[in-house]
Enzyme design. Structure first.
Site, mmCIF file in Angstrom:
data_model
loop_
_atom_site.group_PDB
_atom_site.id
_atom_site.type_symbol
_atom_site.label_atom_id
_atom_site.label_comp_id
_atom_site.label_asym_id
_atom_site.label_seq_id
_atom_site.Cartn_x
_atom_site.Cartn_y
_atom_site.Cartn_z
ATOM 1 N N GLU A 266 -3.112 -38.229 12.327
ATOM 2 C CA GLU A 266 -1.984 -38.378 12.792
ATOM 3 C C GLU A 266 -0.664 -37.904 12.322
ATOM 4 O O GLU A 266 -0.794 -37.648 11.163
ATOM 5 C CB GLU A 266 -1.502 -40.111 12.656
ATOM 6 C CG GLU A 266 -2.365 -41.153 13.440
ATOM 7 C CD GLU A 266 -1.900 -42.596 13.127
ATOM 8 O OE1 GLU A 266 -0.713 -42.680 12.883
ATOM 9 O OE2 GLU A 266 -2.928 -43.448 13.430
ATOM 10 N N GLU A 320 4.578 -46.823 23.466
ATOM 11 C CA GLU A 320 3.513 -48.378 23.309
ATOM 12 C C GLU A 320 4.512 -49.307 23.179
ATOM 13 O O GLU A 320 5.116 -49.535 22.062
ATOM 14 C CB GLU A 320 2.655 -48.313 22.489
ATOM 15 C CG GLU A 320 1.460 -47.181 22.598
ATOM 16 C CD GLU A 320 0.596 -47.028 21.541
ATOM 17 O OE1 GLU A 320 -0.316 -47.946 21.352
ATOM 18 O OE2 GLU A 320 0.712 -46.042 20.676
#
Length: 455
Positions: A266, A320
């Site tokens: 990530e 998101e």
């Protein structure tokens, strides 16, 4: 099949997207998080990924719909065993066996699962799941061996940089003492034994935002800067990202593990943030991700490990809207849920990789071909546009011409799409056609027809 020239979607056939490229010097993938109530279907996501040339993704579970949609797509995926299952997986081999059978073996090999992330940032899990991590990893690996999948699928566990007690200068990198004997050493030993790699989540944004008065923004964003010299090694660092990775390498070396590789599972930069989240904006997000892609695909390793290629998964594919926490948490996406780009990162395969107007050209030969899974009417419509208003040179696929055979819609569409793509200098969005096309790095072959490559 003769090419028709019916009216099409005009420019609406095209969606300006990002072209992700794989190079020998490193690999770029993307995290596909789904904490949202407005995302495209997994099937549409796979079409988006293919249209952008994204060949690797990471998900945070083993959702059946996602894994089924990925089947036979050519996209490799890292799946995850969630933290809440670590206790069961660590104490019960049968549980691990059943989990592997249901969530991994049943999808393989159609879905190309290449690794399992056992837990995620376990050391900062408020439910204190750290004691279960290594036993769970061992049981999951044992299950992979039972299914003869251990050579194809690696195991690891993403670690946040908060696992480090020291990270500056990079040569002083060290793990928190309370983690070393109980979990760090046994985990690294398992990774070494299974020829796996340590998964690391690295976010220069956090370090910069908390220390903007001490850390240069250019240093955090891969821009030109004076650099920093590590007083311990004399090595010069021109990016905070490299410094963070080398702190991890130094920490592993300090506990006796010099040969375990690192994968960045990530990293990213938010395009929107709260008032106190310094540096969270679209220009900085575009500069960071653009600079990182250039760094991965055109550079070598880090100053401490110059021969190790950088393998990186960007966070994240979409914004998101249901993620908790500060505003930034909901705004790391490269795409909006409607599949529109949040900002422009010029990842064209021919790429000049400009970052704030700067960048060197990196020639990579690529071609544009049709998506064989696209409905025939949509594929035909995209072909019509390419040969009509798009201005592609479709003379070679007319009856009797050199590339008329094989006489298939897919072959003719691929030739037309590639002609349009090369004519437009492989620019951003010129190989999409509403999801009907995607970029490839090997020259396509349909019969004896050779596909041209542009200047």
């Amino acid at each position: 099949m003769a090419v028709s020239f019916l009216p099409c979607f005009l420019i609406l056939c095209l969606f300006p997207g990002i072209s992700f490229t794989h190079a020998e010097s490193g690999m770029i993938g993307v995290n596909y998080g789904r904490i949202a109530n407005n995302l495209p279907s997994p099937k549409n996501v796979v079409n988006l990924l293919k249209s952008q040339g994204i060949s690797r993704i990471k998900i945070y579970d083993t959702d059946k719909n996602v894994l089924t949609a990925l089947a036979n797509s050519g996209i490799k995926v890292i799946v995850a065993l969630p933290n809440e299952l670590l206790s069961s997986a660590s104490s019960n081999q049968s549980f691990a066996d059943n989990w592997i059978q249901t969530n991994v073996a049943s999808h393989s090999p159609a879905t190309e699962i290449e690794a399992i992330a056992v837990g995620n940032e376990v050391f900062v899990d408020p439910k204190n799941t750290t004691p279960y991590l290594v036993p769970a990893m061992k049981n999951i690996h044992t299950s992979l061996v039972k299914h003869n999948l251990d050579k194809a699928i690696k195991i690891s566990s993403p670690v946040a940089l908060s696992a480090l007690a020291n990270s500056y200068p990079p040569s002083s990198g060290s793990f928190k003492p309370e983690l070393i004997e109980p979990v760090i050493k046994p985990m690294l030993d398992l990774l070494q034994m299974t020829s796996s790699y340590l998964m690391v989540n690295a976010y220069p944004f956090f370090a910069y935002s908390a220390n903007a008065d001490k850390i240069s923004l250019d240093y955090a964003l891969f821009q030109e800067n004076a650099g920093n010299i590590d007083s311990g090694t004399g090595l010069k660092y021109n990016s905070l990202f490299d410094a963070q990775l080398d702190a991890v390498y130094a920490a592993m070396s300090a506990v006796g593990f010099n040969d375990v590789k690192v994968m960045v599972t990530e990293t990213g930069w938010p395009s929107v943030g709260d008032e106190n989240e310094i540096g969270a904006n679209e220009p900085n997000a575009a500069a960071y991700n653009g600079g990182l892609v250039k760094r991965v695909l055109t550079g070598n390793g880090t100053p401490l490990r110059p021969r190790e290629p950088l393998n990186v998964y960007l966070f994240a594919l979409f914004n998101e809207n249901q993620k908790p926490g500060p505003t930034s948490e909901r705004n790391y996406g490269l795409f909006y849920p409607n599949e529109g780009k949040v900002y422009d990162v010029p990842f064209t395969a021919r790429s000049t990789f400009p970052v704030n107007g700067k960048g060197d050209e990196v020639p990579v030969s690529t071609w544009c071909v049709s998506n064989g899974e696209m409905a025939r009417d949509r594929l035909q419509a995209a072909l019509d546009y390419a040969c009509g208003e798009g201005g592609a040179d479709c003379r070679p696929i007319q009856p009797g011409a050199t590339c008329y055979h094989p006489e298939t819609l897919e072959a003719h569409a691929s030739y037309a799409f590639n002609s349009y793509y090369q004519k437009n200098a492989r620019g951003v969005g010129t190989c999409y056609f509403g999801g009907a096309a995607h970029v490839v790095t090997q020259p396509p072959r349909f019969g004896k027809c050779e596909f041209p490559i542009g200047p």
